[in-house]
Design an enzyme around this catalytic site. Structure first.
Site, PDB file in Angstrom:
ATOM      1  N   ASP A 104       0.818  -1.218  -0.044  1.00 19.03           N
ATOM      2  CA  ASP A 104      -0.033   0.091  -0.048  1.00 19.03           C
ATOM      3  C   ASP A 104       1.001   1.333  -0.039  1.00 19.03           C
ATOM      4  OD1 ASP A 104      -0.111   0.887   3.252  1.00 19.03           O
ATOM      5  OD2 ASP A 104       0.106  -1.220   2.837  1.00 19.03           O
ATOM      6  N   ASP A 128       0.941  -9.989   3.687  1.00 17.00           N
ATOM      7  CA  ASP A 128       0.255  -9.818   4.709  1.00 17.00           C
ATOM      8  C   ASP A 128      -1.178  -9.838   4.027  1.00 17.00           C
ATOM      9  OD1 ASP A 128       2.228  -9.085   6.451  1.00 17.00           O
ATOM     10  OD2 ASP A 128       2.113  -7.013   5.827  1.00 17.00           O
ATOM     11  N   ARG A 172       1.106  -6.965  10.208  1.00 19.41           N
ATOM     12  CA  ARG A 172       0.668  -5.517  10.697  1.00 19.41           C
ATOM     13  C   ARG A 172      -0.551  -5.551  11.094  1.00 19.41           C
ATOM     14  NH1 ARG A 172       2.001  -1.228   5.999  1.00 19.41           N
ATOM     15  NH2 ARG A 172       0.353  -2.441   4.924  1.00 19.41           N
ATOM     16  N   GLU A 222       0.933 -10.169  14.931  1.00 19.06           N
ATOM     17  CA  GLU A 222       1.635  -9.197  15.408  1.00 19.06           C
ATOM     18  C   GLU A 222       0.861  -7.788  15.849  1.00 19.06           C
ATOM     19  OE1 GLU A 222       4.802  -7.903  12.974  1.00 19.06           O
ATOM     20  OE2 GLU A 222       3.434  -7.342  11.217  1.00 19.06           O
ATOM     21  N   ARG A 266       5.784 -20.942  26.415  1.00 18.80           N
ATOM     22  CA  ARG A 266       6.794 -20.517  25.507  1.00 18.80           C
ATOM     23  C   ARG A 266       6.399 -19.939  24.282  1.00 18.80           C
ATOM     24  NH1 ARG A 266      11.748 -23.433  25.927  1.00 18.80           N
ATOM     25  NH2 ARG A 266      12.247 -24.153  28.000  1.00 18.80           N
ATOM     26  N   ARG A 275       9.178 -14.201   5.003  1.00 18.98           N
ATOM     27  CA  ARG A 275       9.343 -13.382   3.941  1.00 18.98           C
ATOM     28  C   ARG A 275      10.251 -13.972   2.963  1.00 18.98           C
ATOM     29  NH1 ARG A 275       8.635  -7.253   5.822  1.00 18.98           N
ATOM     30  NH2 ARG A 275       9.733  -6.901   3.893  1.00 18.98           N
TER      31      ARG A 275
END
Length: 349
Positions: A104, A128, A172, A222, A266, A275
């Site tokens: 983007d 993503d 993201r 994340e 853990r 990636r």
């Protein structure tokens, strides 16, 4: 006809397949000259490019990364001098148009450059899968495959030791990777940016599994955050078009869960392994189709547009529509319903 091609933003499996398809399609269909601009928009600013002929792009479809290099900190629109340099080099190279492959942020820059007279065509790239107006971007399938394998691997060690294993994915502000990989990798809980998780609800899943199956596997994006909390920011890069770098939520969740459980918890942050490496066959095919369609847009003179996938069909959308926007998981998405119906926790009470 002379066409430039560049790769902007982060690296991604399938970039070379797009470069190959754009180049070969333009050469084969109209005998165009293709110029590979190095390191994304940074190469356009600094005047670094090299010719791409048939041989230069042969044998790269399965190669990860990008043969042209990339940069996620170069924005020619940021200052008058960088804009002037980019436009000057485009004129010196006698470019009729530039194909920009990126996410983007790259699409936002590409749209901005068209406002200054440089004709642009965009190709959506992101693991993503969060580009507005595109149902599936290349690189995503590869990332899902990598995360799925990681979930399968931590399951065996979690089962052996009776542990709660947390795996953090990229993504993201969108949970597409965690959602699809979580389902494919049989995660017991999938935590997404779109649904704030309740720590006690997640702990309850782990306690129930302590009694029944000894281990729990949690897949967390994340950008996920606890109810009433904030996203976990790893660092900020003020000189980047995307200054916020998320990361570390798996460790935050481990600290939140451990006091409530007997099992050891853990955390594993997969990071850039998602990636890297060769693209899956699906991504190679999709990237090739996108590159070929980008060449068609150039040949038809349809600029300031981005190639996209709608259902099973290739199409294009105005760059303005996708520039700087994110496509998040809709709360009524069928995969969320499926996850709930098979007993996967989404961190809800």
């Amino acid at each position: 006809m002379r066409i430039g091609v560049l790769t902007g933003g982060g690296d991604c499996p399938g970039l070379n397949a797009v470069i190959r398809a754009v180049t070969k399609s333009l050469i084969h269909q109209c005998g165009a000259e293709v110029l590979g601009i190095e390191d994304g928009f940074l190469g356009l600013i600094e005047g670094r490019a090299r010719p791409l002929d048939w041989r230069a792009v042969s044998g790269i479809v399965a190669t990860g990364g990008t043969i042209l290099g990339t940069s996620n900190r170069a924005n020619p629109l940021g200052r008058d001098d960088t804009l002037a340099a980019a436009l000057r080099h485009a004129r010196e190279w006698k470019l009729d148009a530039v194909v920009a492959i990126g996410g983007d942020g790259t699409m936002a820059i590409a749209h901005g450059m068209t406002q200054h007279g440089l004709r642009m065509v965009g190709v959506p790239k992101t693991i993503d899968n969060d580009i507005e107006g595109c149902e599936r971007s290349f690189g995503f399938d590869t990332a899902v495959a990598i995360v799925t394998e990681a979930l399968e691997r931590v399951q065996t060690t979690g089962q052996s030791h009776g542990r709660v294993m947390i795996v953090e994915t990229m993504g993201r502000y969108a949970g597409w990777i965690a959602l699809e990989a979580g389902i494919a990798g049989a995660a017991d809980a999938i935590l997404l940016p779109e649904i704030d998780y309740d720590v006690e609800a997640v702990a309850a899943v782990c306690r129930e599994r302590e009694q029944r199956q000894r281990y729990t596997v949690i897949c967390i994006a994340e950008g996920a955050k606890p109810r009433g909390g904030e996203m976990t920011v790893e660092r900020r890069l003020d000189d980047s078009p995307d200054p916020i770098r998320l990361g570390g939520v798996a460790h935050a969740l481990r600290a939140q869960l451990q006091p409530h459980l007997k099992s050891e918890v853990r955390a594993t942050v997969l990071g850039h392994v998602q990636r890297g490496g060769a693209p899956t066959p699906f991504d190679r095919v999709l990237a090739t189709q996108f590159g070929n369609e980008a060449a068609h847009l150039v040949l038809r003179g349809e600029f300031d547009r981005m190639v996209t996938l709608v259902g099973a069909h290739l199409a294009s959308v105005p760059l303005e529509r996708v520039a700087g926007r994110n496509r998040r998981v809709p709360l009524d998405h069928p995969l969320l319903t499926c996850a709930r119906q098979i007993g996967v926790s989404l961190g809800e009470t």
